[in-house]
Design a protein around this motif. Structure first.
Motif, PDB file in Angstrom:
ATOM      1  N   TRP A 116     -46.911  52.073  -7.326  1.00 51.95           N
ATOM      2  CA  TRP A 116     -45.504  52.348  -6.679  1.00 51.95           C
ATOM      3  C   TRP A 116     -45.568  53.137  -5.661  1.00 51.95           C
ATOM      4  O   TRP A 116     -44.930  52.930  -4.527  1.00 51.95           O
ATOM      5  CB  TRP A 116     -44.532  52.851  -8.006  1.00 51.95           C
ATOM      6  N   ILE A 169     -47.047  51.161  -2.519  1.00 50.03           N
ATOM      7  CA  ILE A 169     -45.754  50.210  -1.973  1.00 50.03           C
ATOM      8  C   ILE A 169     -44.851  50.912  -1.409  1.00 50.03           C
ATOM      9  O   ILE A 169     -44.375  50.376  -0.125  1.00 50.03           O
ATOM     10  CB  ILE A 169     -45.151  49.448  -3.156  1.00 50.03           C
ATOM     11  N   ARG A 170     -44.250  52.163  -1.701  1.00 44.27           N
ATOM     12  CA  ARG A 170     -43.324  52.820  -1.329  1.00 44.27           C
ATOM     13  C   ARG A 170     -43.899  53.563   0.240  1.00 44.27           C
ATOM     14  O   ARG A 170     -43.079  53.409   1.277  1.00 44.27           O
ATOM     15  CB  ARG A 170     -43.098  54.185  -1.987  1.00 44.27           C
ATOM     16  N   LYS A 171     -45.072  53.922   0.290  1.00 50.80           N
ATOM     17  CA  LYS A 171     -45.649  54.436   1.527  1.00 50.80           C
ATOM     18  C   LYS A 171     -45.778  53.198   2.629  1.00 50.80           C
ATOM     19  O   LYS A 171     -45.316  53.316   3.696  1.00 50.80           O
ATOM     20  CB  LYS A 171     -47.020  54.850   1.334  1.00 50.80           C
ATOM     21  N   TRP A 172     -46.259  52.105   2.099  1.00 49.18           N
ATOM     22  CA  TRP A 172     -46.414  50.922   2.909  1.00 49.18           C
ATOM     23  C   TRP A 172     -45.070  50.553   3.468  1.00 49.18           C
ATOM     24  O   TRP A 172     -44.665  50.357   4.711  1.00 49.18           O
ATOM     25  CB  TRP A 172     -46.990  49.696   2.193  1.00 49.18           C
ATOM     26  N   ARG A 173     -44.223  50.544   2.459  1.00 45.23           N
ATOM     27  CA  ARG A 173     -42.708  50.070   3.158  1.00 45.23           C
ATOM     28  C   ARG A 173     -42.072  51.119   4.131  1.00 45.23           C
ATOM     29  O   ARG A 173     -41.558  50.727   5.125  1.00 45.23           O
ATOM     30  CB  ARG A 173     -41.666  50.034   1.749  1.00 45.23           C
ATOM     31  N   ASN A 174     -42.226  52.383   3.872  1.00 47.57           N
ATOM     32  CA  ASN A 174     -41.926  53.422   4.850  1.00 47.57           C
ATOM     33  C   ASN A 174     -42.455  53.285   6.068  1.00 47.57           C
ATOM     34  O   ASN A 174     -41.750  53.711   7.232  1.00 47.57           O
ATOM     35  CB  ASN A 174     -42.153  54.937   4.311  1.00 47.57           C
ATOM     36  N   ARG A 201     -43.713  50.572   7.469  1.00 46.43           N
ATOM     37  CA  ARG A 201     -43.225  49.475   8.121  1.00 46.43           C
ATOM     38  C   ARG A 201     -41.842  49.793   8.634  1.00 46.43           C
ATOM     39  O   ARG A 201     -41.563  49.263   9.839  1.00 46.43           O
ATOM     40  CB  ARG A 201     -43.015  48.228   6.985  1.00 46.43           C
ATOM     41  N   HIS A 202     -40.706  50.238   8.180  1.00 46.07           N
ATOM     42  CA  HIS A 202     -39.689  50.787   8.447  1.00 46.07           C
ATOM     43  C   HIS A 202     -39.611  51.713   9.708  1.00 46.07           C
ATOM     44  O   HIS A 202     -38.829  51.590  10.846  1.00 46.07           O
ATOM     45  CB  HIS A 202     -38.916  51.455   7.433  1.00 46.07           C
ATOM     46  N   ASP A 214     -38.474  45.836  15.258  1.00 44.17           N
ATOM     47  CA  ASP A 214     -37.548  45.095  14.472  1.00 44.17           C
ATOM     48  C   ASP A 214     -36.826  43.888  15.464  1.00 44.17           C
ATOM     49  O   ASP A 214     -36.154  44.261  16.414  1.00 44.17           O
ATOM     50  CB  ASP A 214     -36.337  46.183  14.011  1.00 44.17           C
ATOM     51  N   ARG A 270     -33.105  52.916   5.390  1.00 45.07           N
ATOM     52  CA  ARG A 270     -34.268  52.508   4.818  1.00 45.07           C
ATOM     53  C   ARG A 270     -35.250  53.488   4.720  1.00 45.07           C
ATOM     54  O   ARG A 270     -36.050  53.708   3.731  1.00 45.07           O
ATOM     55  CB  ARG A 270     -34.513  51.219   5.246  1.00 45.07           C
ATOM     56  N   GLY A 320     -34.568  56.108   2.246  1.00 40.65           N
ATOM     57  CA  GLY A 320     -34.426  55.587   0.757  1.00 40.65           C
ATOM     58  C   GLY A 320     -33.093  55.511   0.154  1.00 40.65           C
ATOM     59  O   GLY A 320     -32.987  55.288  -1.041  1.00 40.65           O
TER      60      GLY A 320
END
Length: 183
Positions: free
Chosen positions: A33, A36-41, A43-44, A100, A178, A181
């Motif tokens: 988890w 995934i959160r680090k990857w998502r952050n 990316r954002h 983006d 995002r 969070g």
């Protein structure tokens, strides 16, 4: 004599091993988890790009200038003023630093609208000496009608640009939420 030993099976001791397996599952799942959160952050953050406050300030400045155009048509010298000259280029430069696609498309439309409004702006007004007893000549009336038509087109472009600025700011807000969070 020794009593015969009864065979033991793994399920006989399942209660003894359950807490360990639960802890392992929790730790493994939490690690996944967090990854995934680090990857998502990341990316954002890349989508948002550097200096998001600078982009917000440039959009708010452009919004104020487009509102000025809608309120009262502007002539070409107004666009060539030192502080207004680089508005479209600054927004495009800030757009190039983003990944983006939605935000970049809106920013490009805002910059294009600024350039189009500048292209539609009538030139410097010719000095006129009007007296109260002299009517406008047909040439002066035609010129005045043409200038008013250009101001109208300029205002239409500015209204469309205001919608693109609104969409760009909404997308910027979404990307920032995002990052924090909240969505």
């Amino acid at each position: 004599m020794v009593a015969p030993h009864s065979p033991t099976h793994w399920w006989d001791d399942w209660l003894k091993f359950t807490p360990g397996w639960l802890a392992f599952g929790w730790a493994f799942g939490n690690g996944i988890w967090q990854g995934i959160r680090k990857w998502r952050n990341v990316r954002h953050k890349v989508a948002l790009g550097p200096a998001d406050d600078e982009l917000r300030e440039a959009l708010e400045t452009a919004r104020t200038r487009f509102e000025d155009i809608v309120a009262e048509g502007r002539r070409a010298p107004w666009f060539m003023d030192e502080e207004r000259r680089e508005t479209g280029r600054r927004i495009l430069d800030l757009a190039e630093r983003r990944s983006d696609e939605t935000l970049c498309a809106e920013l490009a439309k805002v910059a294009d609208a600024w350039n189009e409004a500048f292209a539609l702006a009538p030139g410097r007004a010719a000095p006129r000496v009007l007296s109260t007893d002299q009517p406008l000549s047909p040439q002066q009336r035609t010129e005045s009608a043409r200038v008013q038509e250009q101001f109208g087109k300029e205002a239409d472009v500015a209204r469309a640009a205001l919608e693109h600025i609104k969409a760009a700011l909404a997308r910027l807000n979404e990307l920032q939420r995002r990052m924090v969070g909240l969505s």
